[in-house]
Enzyme design. Structure first.
Site, mmCIF file in Angstrom:
data_model
loop_
_atom_site.group_PDB
_atom_site.id
_atom_site.type_symbol
_atom_site.label_atom_id
_atom_site.label_comp_id
_atom_site.label_asym_id
_atom_site.label_seq_id
_atom_site.Cartn_x
_atom_site.Cartn_y
_atom_site.Cartn_z
ATOM 1 N N ASP A 621 0.860 -1.184 0.000
ATOM 2 C CA ASP A 621 0.000 0.000 0.000
ATOM 3 C C ASP A 621 0.895 1.232 0.000
ATOM 4 O O ASP A 621 2.089 1.152 0.314
ATOM 5 C CB ASP A 621 -0.920 -0.018 1.238
ATOM 6 C CG ASP A 621 -2.001 1.049 1.202
ATOM 7 O OD1 ASP A 621 -2.273 1.594 0.112
ATOM 8 O OD2 ASP A 621 -2.577 1.345 2.268
ATOM 9 N N HIS A 622 0.321 2.357 -0.343
ATOM 10 C CA HIS A 622 1.027 3.637 -0.320
ATOM 11 C C HIS A 622 0.748 4.339 1.004
ATOM 12 O O HIS A 622 -0.414 4.570 1.350
ATOM 13 C CB HIS A 622 0.570 4.519 -1.485
ATOM 14 C CG HIS A 622 0.934 3.985 -2.824
ATOM 15 N ND1 HIS A 622 0.136 4.133 -3.942
ATOM 16 C CD2 HIS A 622 2.020 3.291 -3.241
ATOM 17 C CE1 HIS A 622 0.712 3.564 -4.986
ATOM 18 N NE2 HIS A 622 1.858 3.040 -4.575
ATOM 19 N N TYR A 790 -5.043 4.515 0.379
ATOM 20 C CA TYR A 790 -6.183 3.729 -0.104
ATOM 21 C C TYR A 790 -5.848 2.881 -1.328
ATOM 22 O O TYR A 790 -6.705 2.660 -2.176
ATOM 23 C CB TYR A 790 -7.386 4.632 -0.423
ATOM 24 C CG TYR A 790 -7.567 5.803 0.504
ATOM 25 C CD1 TYR A 790 -7.904 5.599 1.850
ATOM 26 C CD2 TYR A 790 -7.417 7.109 0.068
ATOM 27 C CE1 TYR A 790 -8.078 6.672 2.713
ATOM 28 C CE2 TYR A 790 -7.588 8.191 0.919
ATOM 29 C CZ TYR A 790 -7.915 7.966 2.243
ATOM 30 O OH TYR A 790 -8.083 9.031 3.107
ATOM 31 N N HIS A 791 -4.619 2.347 -1.415
ATOM 32 C CA HIS A 791 -4.186 1.621 -2.604
ATOM 33 C C HIS A 791 -3.653 0.227 -2.285
ATOM 34 O O HIS A 791 -2.543 -0.126 -2.682
ATOM 35 C CB HIS A 791 -3.095 2.424 -3.343
ATOM 36 C CG HIS A 791 -3.525 3.775 -3.793
ATOM 37 N ND1 HIS A 791 -2.626 4.801 -4.043
ATOM 38 C CD2 HIS A 791 -4.757 4.276 -4.058
ATOM 39 C CE1 HIS A 791 -3.291 5.880 -4.435
ATOM 40 N NE2 HIS A 791 -4.581 5.583 -4.442
ATOM 41 N N PRO A 792 -4.417 -0.626 -1.598
ATOM 42 C CA PRO A 792 -3.906 -1.964 -1.279
ATOM 43 C C PRO A 792 -3.860 -2.852 -2.520
ATOM 44 O O PRO A 792 -4.760 -2.818 -3.367
ATOM 45 C CB PRO A 792 -4.932 -2.487 -0.270
ATOM 46 C CG PRO A 792 -6.207 -1.795 -0.652
ATOM 47 C CD PRO A 792 -5.785 -0.413 -1.079
#
Length: 849
Positions: A621-622, A790-792
């Site tokens: 994730d980020h 919010y980038h899993p």
């Protein structure tokens, strides 16, 4: 009331709502399956005993059952806060009331009529667009476009009326933020008062509406929500007859908006205009005329010979807790393809696979339709956080950030997270995809995937070697152009960073404004772009409010999905393939519940192991940190103004179209990197406390994220129960590379903040900040103040869980298609890559890739 009237209570999302059931007094319209039933809802803040009984009794005498209900928080229905108008909650209540009406003895569940006045007439249209079993709609003096209503109020009542309503609304919001009681205003009052609807006839209107439970007051914040109610956008999807009764002199609900709604509904709509104002239909001679026209319409529409039962496959209505199992009714015995998740990937797959009319496609979605106005008005998306439209997950304690748990919003509706994200269209870097291919993901190099990016895209700038036109997904330049976002871009240029007008073009490095998935200033999610146009296809069945519990694997092959829907559990069979598109947290959970995953952990939960695979491992994730600043420049905090509502309605631009993170850029944290490892987002409003902190003053924020992380986490089971959330640990900042990267990114942010373009508009810092400029203090601040971007991704990755065609190893008939299959997280926002992957997967499934 007659002795035959029954007091009914029914649940709506955990709240008890109240209704009256008036059985029909004749069998004049009864058919083999029972009598028709009108489900009635009243206006903006009306109740069932406020002026509707004359209509209800007339329907009962005509042979129609009546189900007359109060929204939660109004009348006799429970719910807190009381007297608070909410588009989303009221539509949920309408769906729940329909389900309850269908269960009344003697009622034909396929001859339900939705009846509403004013605001509720708009709800009736929107709800009918979702529930294809509805037989007809009666919309009396309908308010079908909140933005048009604001403009109409300004024209008919003066801008002062709007400003008064806005002022009272902001006061109510401020009281809520400080824990005080709600600020109430009258619904109807004399001109010059604080009433939401001022009229010289206020006294007579209140007398006509008077009932034991009706209160002439509403939360003042309701005035700020009017612009979000836009049921006219759903009119084209209504499949039943609609009677639109419009007051030509209506000073509340603009008749032009109602006419546009009728035009969108096409031949299904019958429009009748009367020379009356908004409240004239509740009393006097015009009430009798309006009622007579309704009865003529209903008798004609509901005559048993004219009301055939709709095909079960057309039912896409959300289920409620009162609904029975729909086995044998809403589902056929089997489908060719069963897709789990109607999100960023699933909506694309459903649309592409159902293009072939010879195949049957089922799409299973745990949430419901994307009807909430906060979904479609771009700047409103943070209001969806921790709502019923959010899976509202949390990580387990994260060891790299001091043991904090992080909030993980994920969309729970048609479109999934594409219906609640910041709409930023970023594909990632060429190096991402070439790296995938080099590591064994054959067919996933940049050259391989670029055609799928271009195929999906309809870019307003036109076609070139990087961009496409004519695809379903509208990609456009932002229409807000907020000066605080411009200040960030200008300051970054002053700090020596080059301007980049296309982060998806030749190079990713530089600063600029993001392109967005918007159409006409409104969100263009995968639901809007792909799913909505496909809903009319007879070979696509959407099963909403249906939670997948596990993949059914028989003889080693995936043959269906076990689904909980409406209180029952059933199996949706797949003749060809089951496709998991539930996202990077939920897809691995479903695989593990189905016996596909790490053998040791599955056995510990008593789950029979079908295949021992490293499902859930490799989570990426980020991680982002944002510096927040105070300013005297007007921020997006006041975006929901009447003027901005009119601007959105008339021109499709302005602050309401803002995606909040309007600008950003890509940077190196150190020399020698060929691709970025830092991404920036700049928001023209304060953004703190993981996006959950309400902005209470004007400010703005920008900062870095680690866009090429080396830390790896995992998704594991918490329980063998399907309704239990998984354990999620990202291991943010657990590697020295990631820690060095975030510190370097914060230093870039501080350098940009020192430039005149930003420094000249900053009046001071907001919130927490590093204690000093030392690496240790900067890192400590990043660890306590950061959050997910919010980038899993990567929990069912190509090479470890699935092959390059996204087939789960050693489980025939099972694929995963979503961001979980990415070998590594792309450099940038992940929605566009997920859409690309689904486009490519559709070709792989069809055998044409």
């Amino acid at each position: 009331m007659t002795n035959r009237t029954t007091e009914i209570t029914f649940p709506s999302h955990g709240v008890r709502c109240a209704a009256w059931h008036l059985p029909a007094k004749s069998e004049a319209l009864a058919g083999a399956a029972g009598r028709p039933c009108v489900v009635m809802a009243h206006g903006f803040g009306g109740t069932r005993d406020a002026g509707l009984l004359d209509y209800a009794k007339a329907f009962a005498h005509a042979g129609i059952d009546v189900f007359l209900f109060d929204y939660r928080g109004f009348g006799s229905s429970e719910g807190a806060p009381r007297q608070d108008v909410s588009v989303r909650r009221q539509r949920q209540d309408y769906h729940a009331a329909i389900a309850a009406a269908r269960h009344q003895a003697g009622v034909d569940p396929d001859r339900i009529v939705l009846w509403g006045t004013s605001y509720s007439a708009g709800h009736a249209i929107a709800v009918a667009a979702q529930d294809r079993r509805i037989a007809a709609v009666v919309a009396m003096t309908p308010a079908t476009d909140g933005l048009a209503t604001l403009a109409h109020i300004a024209r008919s009542g003066g801008v002062g009326r709007l400003l008064r309503a806005t002022r009272h609304g902001l006061l109510d919001v401020a009281r809520a933020l400080t824990g005080q009681g709600a600020h109430q205003v009258p619904i109807v009052g004399v001109p010059g008062s604080a009433a939401v609807i001022p009229t010289p006839d206020a006294e007579n209107i209140c007398a006509a509406l008077a009932g034991p439970t009706w209160r002439n007051e509403v939360h003042a914040r309701a005035a700020l929500k009017v612009g979000l109610n836009r049921p006219t956008t759903f009119a084209a999807r209504v499949t039943c007859p609609v009677l639109m009764q419009v007051g030509a002199n209506d000073s509340v609900a603009p008749p032009d908006a109602a006419r546009r709604t009728a035009e969108k509904a096409g031949q299904r709509a019958r429009l009748i205009e009367y020379p009356v104002d908004h409240f004239d239909v509740y009393h006097g001679p015009w009430q009798q005329k309006v009622l007579a026209d309704q009865l003529d319409f209903l008798r004609h529409t509901l005559e048993p010979s004219r009301s055939p039962r709709r095909p079960a496959s057309a039912d896409t209505a959300p289920s409620t807790s009162t609904s029975p199992s729909t086995k044998g009714e809403a589902m056929s015995s089997s489908y060719d393809y069963v897709i789990v998740g109607a999100g960023s990937a699933g909506a694309v797959l459903a649309a592409r696979l159902s293009e072939d009319p010879t195949v049957q496609v089922a799409l299973i979605e745990a949430g419901g339709p994307d009807t909430a106005e906060e979904v479609h008005v771009p700047v409103a998306f943070p209001q969806l956080f921790k709502s019923d439209l959010d899976w509202d997950l949390d990580s387990d304690p994260e060891p790299g950030i001091g043991g904090r748990r992080t909030y993980l919003p994920r969309g729970k509706m048609f479109g999934g997270s594409s219906s609640m994200n910041a709409m930023i269209y970023i594909r990632g870097n060429r190096a991402d995809y070439d790296g995938w291919a080099a590591a064994g993901a054959t067919g996933w190099s940049y050259t391989d995937v670029l055609p799928y990016f271009r195929r999906s895209e309809d870019n307003q700038r036109g076609e070139d070697e990087f961009h496409g036109v004519g695809g379903p997904l509208t990609v456009s330049d932002g229409r807000s152009e907020h000066p605080l976002a411009s200040a960030f871009v200008d300051a970054a240029e002053q700090a020596g960073h080059k301007r980049n007008d296309d982060f998806n073009g030749e190079t990713q490095f530089g600063v600029g404004r993001y392109q967005l998935t918007q159409r006409g200033g409104m969100r263009c999610s995968t639901s809007v772009a792909y799913l909505h146009p496909a809903l009319e296809r007879p070979n696509l069945t959407v099963l909403s409010s249906a939670r997948a519990q596990r993949v059914v694997i028989e003889g080693g092959r995936a043959t269906g999905v076990e689904v909980e829907r409406g209180g029952g559990v059933e199996t949706v069979r797949a003749e060809r393939e089951v496709i998991l598109s539930a996202g990077a947290y939920e897809s691995p959970k479903l695989l593990m519940l189905s016996g596909v995953g790490p053998a040791a952990s599955l056995s510990a939960f008593g789950i029979d192991v079908v295949r021992d695979l490293p499902v859930g491992e490799g989570l990426q994730d980020h991680y982002m940190t944002l510096l927040n600043f105070r300013t005297d420049v007007e921020s997006l905090m006041t975006a929901a103004s009447p003027d901005n509502a009119v601007l959105l309605q008339s021109e499709g631009r302005g602050p309401l179209t803002s995606n909040i993170g309007e600008a950003g850029g890509f940077f190196r944290s150190r020399d020698g990197l060929d691709a970025p490892d830092v991404q920036f987002h700049a928001a023209a409003v304060l953004f703190h406390q993981e996006g959950l902190g309400a902005p209470t003053e004007h400010g703005f924020a920008f900062g870095p994220c680690v866009v090429a992380p080396t830390s790896r986490g995992a998704v594991t089971l918490r329980s063998p129960r399907p309704d239990a959330a998984p354990r999620i640990v990202h291991n943010y900042l657990m590697t020295a590379e990631d820690r060095d990267c975030i510190v370097a990114g914060i230093r870039i942010a501080r350098e940009i903040a020192a430039q005149s373009a930003v420094a000249d508009v900053v009046t001071g810092p907001f919130g927490d900040a590093p204690a000093s400029d030392s690496d240790e203090d900067v890192l400590a601040w990043a660890q306590r103040a950061g959050q997910t971007l919010y980038h899993p991704t990567s929990t069912c990755a190509i090479g470890s869980v699935v092959d390059p065609e996204l087939r789960v190893f050693d489980v025939p008939g099972l694929r995963v298609v979503d961001a979980s299959v990415f070998p590594t997280v792309p450099r940038g926002n992940t929605n566009a890559p997920t859409i690309m992957a689904a486009e490519k997967a559709a070709d792989l499934i069809k055998g044409v890739a």
